[in-house]
Design a protein around this motif. Sequence first.
Motif, PDB file in Angstrom:
ATOM      1  N   ALA A   1       0.891  -1.194  -0.106  1.00  0.00           N
ATOM      2  CA  ALA A   1       0.046  -0.116  -0.021  1.00  0.00           C
ATOM      3  C   ALA A   1       0.698   1.347   0.024  1.00  0.00           C
ATOM      4  O   ALA A   1       0.488   2.220  -0.554  1.00  0.00           O
ATOM      5  N   LEU A   2       2.194   1.338   0.729  1.00  0.00           N
ATOM      6  CA  LEU A   2       2.942   2.491   0.633  1.00  0.00           C
ATOM      7  C   LEU A   2       3.898   2.310  -0.455  1.00  0.00           C
ATOM      8  O   LEU A   2       4.681   3.262  -0.649  1.00  0.00           O
ATOM      9  N   TYR A   3       3.827   1.672  -1.278  1.00  0.00           N
ATOM     10  CA  TYR A   3       4.634   1.463  -2.641  1.00  0.00           C
ATOM     11  C   TYR A   3       6.163   1.079  -2.306  1.00  0.00           C
ATOM     12  O   TYR A   3       6.907   2.092  -2.918  1.00  0.00           O
ATOM     13  N   VAL A   4       6.445   0.480  -1.238  1.00  0.00           N
ATOM     14  CA  VAL A   4       8.015   0.479  -1.007  1.00  0.00           C
ATOM     15  C   VAL A   4       8.517  -0.994  -1.201  1.00  0.00           C
ATOM     16  O   VAL A   4       9.568  -1.382  -0.564  1.00  0.00           O
ATOM     17  N   TYR A   5       7.597  -1.917  -1.650  1.00  0.00           N
ATOM     18  CA  TYR A   5       8.017  -3.360  -2.041  1.00  0.00           C
ATOM     19  C   TYR A   5       9.157  -3.353  -2.695  1.00  0.00           C
ATOM     20  O   TYR A   5       9.835  -4.463  -2.898  1.00  0.00           O
ATOM     21  N   ASP A   6       9.493  -2.457  -3.544  1.00  0.00           N
ATOM     22  CA  ASP A   6      10.834  -2.707  -4.228  1.00  0.00           C
ATOM     23  C   ASP A   6      12.126  -2.725  -3.363  1.00  0.00           C
ATOM     24  O   ASP A   6      12.785  -3.667  -3.574  1.00  0.00           O
ATOM     25  N   TYR A   7      12.082  -1.608  -2.472  1.00  0.00           N
ATOM     26  CA  TYR A   7      13.326  -1.814  -1.625  1.00  0.00           C
ATOM     27  C   TYR A   7      13.212  -3.084  -0.688  1.00  0.00           C
ATOM     28  O   TYR A   7      14.304  -3.562  -0.104  1.00  0.00           O
ATOM     29  N   ALA A   8      12.018  -3.209  -0.226  1.00  0.00           N
ATOM     30  CA  ALA A   8      11.587  -4.402   0.646  1.00  0.00           C
ATOM     31  C   ALA A   8      12.332  -5.751  -0.087  1.00  0.00           C
ATOM     32  O   ALA A   8      13.035  -6.405   0.756  1.00  0.00           O
ATOM     33  N   GLN A   9      11.803  -6.019  -1.157  1.00  0.00           N
ATOM     34  CA  GLN A   9      12.429  -7.137  -1.890  1.00  0.00           C
ATOM     35  C   GLN A   9      13.852  -7.083  -1.946  1.00  0.00           C
ATOM     36  O   GLN A   9      14.491  -8.156  -2.151  1.00  0.00           O
ATOM     37  N   ALA A  10      14.434  -5.960  -2.193  1.00  0.00           N
ATOM     38  CA  ALA A  10      15.932  -5.899  -2.503  1.00  0.00           C
ATOM     39  C   ALA A  10      16.917  -6.354  -1.306  1.00  0.00           C
ATOM     40  O   ALA A  10      17.919  -6.659  -1.405  1.00  0.00           O
ATOM     41  N   PHE A  11      16.475  -5.823  -0.037  1.00  0.00           N
ATOM     42  CA  PHE A  11      17.078  -6.143   1.143  1.00  0.00           C
ATOM     43  C   PHE A  11      16.490  -7.064   2.215  1.00  0.00           C
ATOM     44  O   PHE A  11      17.422  -7.302   2.875  1.00  0.00           O
TER      45      PHE A  11
END
Length: 331
Positions: free
Chosen positions: A104-114
């Motif tokens: 919902a906060l559009y931060v899955y890109d960095y979450a998936q990276a780290f």
Amino acid sequence: MPYNPALDGVRALSILAVVLFHCEVPGARGGFIGLDIFFVLSGYLITSLLTAEHRHGGIEIGRFYARRALRLYPTLLLMIAVYVGLAPILWPADDRWLSAVLAALYVYDYAQAFWKLTYTIGHTWSLGVEEKFYLLWPLVLPFLLRTRHPARWLVSAFLVVTAWRYFVALNWPWQQAYFRFDTRMSGILLGAIAALTHCRVSKRALAMACMALLVLMALPSLPTSNQAEAVTLRITLAELSAFVLICFAAEHGKARFLASRPMIYIGRLSYGIYLWHFPLVLLLRGTQPLWITLSVTLAFSFGMAAICLHLVDTPLKRWRRKAWLEARSTA
């Protein structure tokens, strides 16, 4: 910005490649390049839209943000709500609330990276890349357009971001090069270059670009093999080929195949298909035959996308236009 049906056809090609890739269809094991096509397309469309606004009185940043939110958020929130409701039954190992908040906060890109997270709705990482572009570009583009050669600045930025992704890929795990906004905005920048330069492409260049995309789609790659190559050379080749394809579609808006009715409709459904297909794929692949996985995924995702388009997106679009006209008439 006038409607171009061929660009919906490009959207259709992009989403079909991604769905075939996630279903692990033979001959589509490199179909993750569908997202590279979409990133380039997004950069082209948003830059074209904002540039047109800039020429006719300036970019209304608040209105742009509101349009994007009304276009993207309702279907996303609906998918997240369904996921949260079904996760205890279908994905009991998931930390469903964490996943929901990240999406919902559009931060899955960095979450998936780290982080090592469950991936049930991890496909929303690409929405995180897009959303950061939507937030930043209306603020940056007016300054860029005031420079003497904005396209040259964008070419330089594309080269810098591409070099940065190569550096990350060669020094850290492939996930950090693949998922993050700062390493994946190269395709978006290339789309912006297409919007500002209006390049014309020859039939030979188009044929070469299409052949390159077909070869890239057929080659096995992420996440099991050729990881460094996939997030460096293959992404760059996919972006450049998508650049050629989109420049062609922009010039030939009624191209027979891209602008055909089935391709246009699939393109209109593409956002919903992307959101709904992946959690189901995770349930089916590996436990069901390919033909069941593919047919059920296509039927479900197309059906849910059609419901969202006609019962959510279209009514909201009509309401938005009506509200905007009323606001202008009373101003």
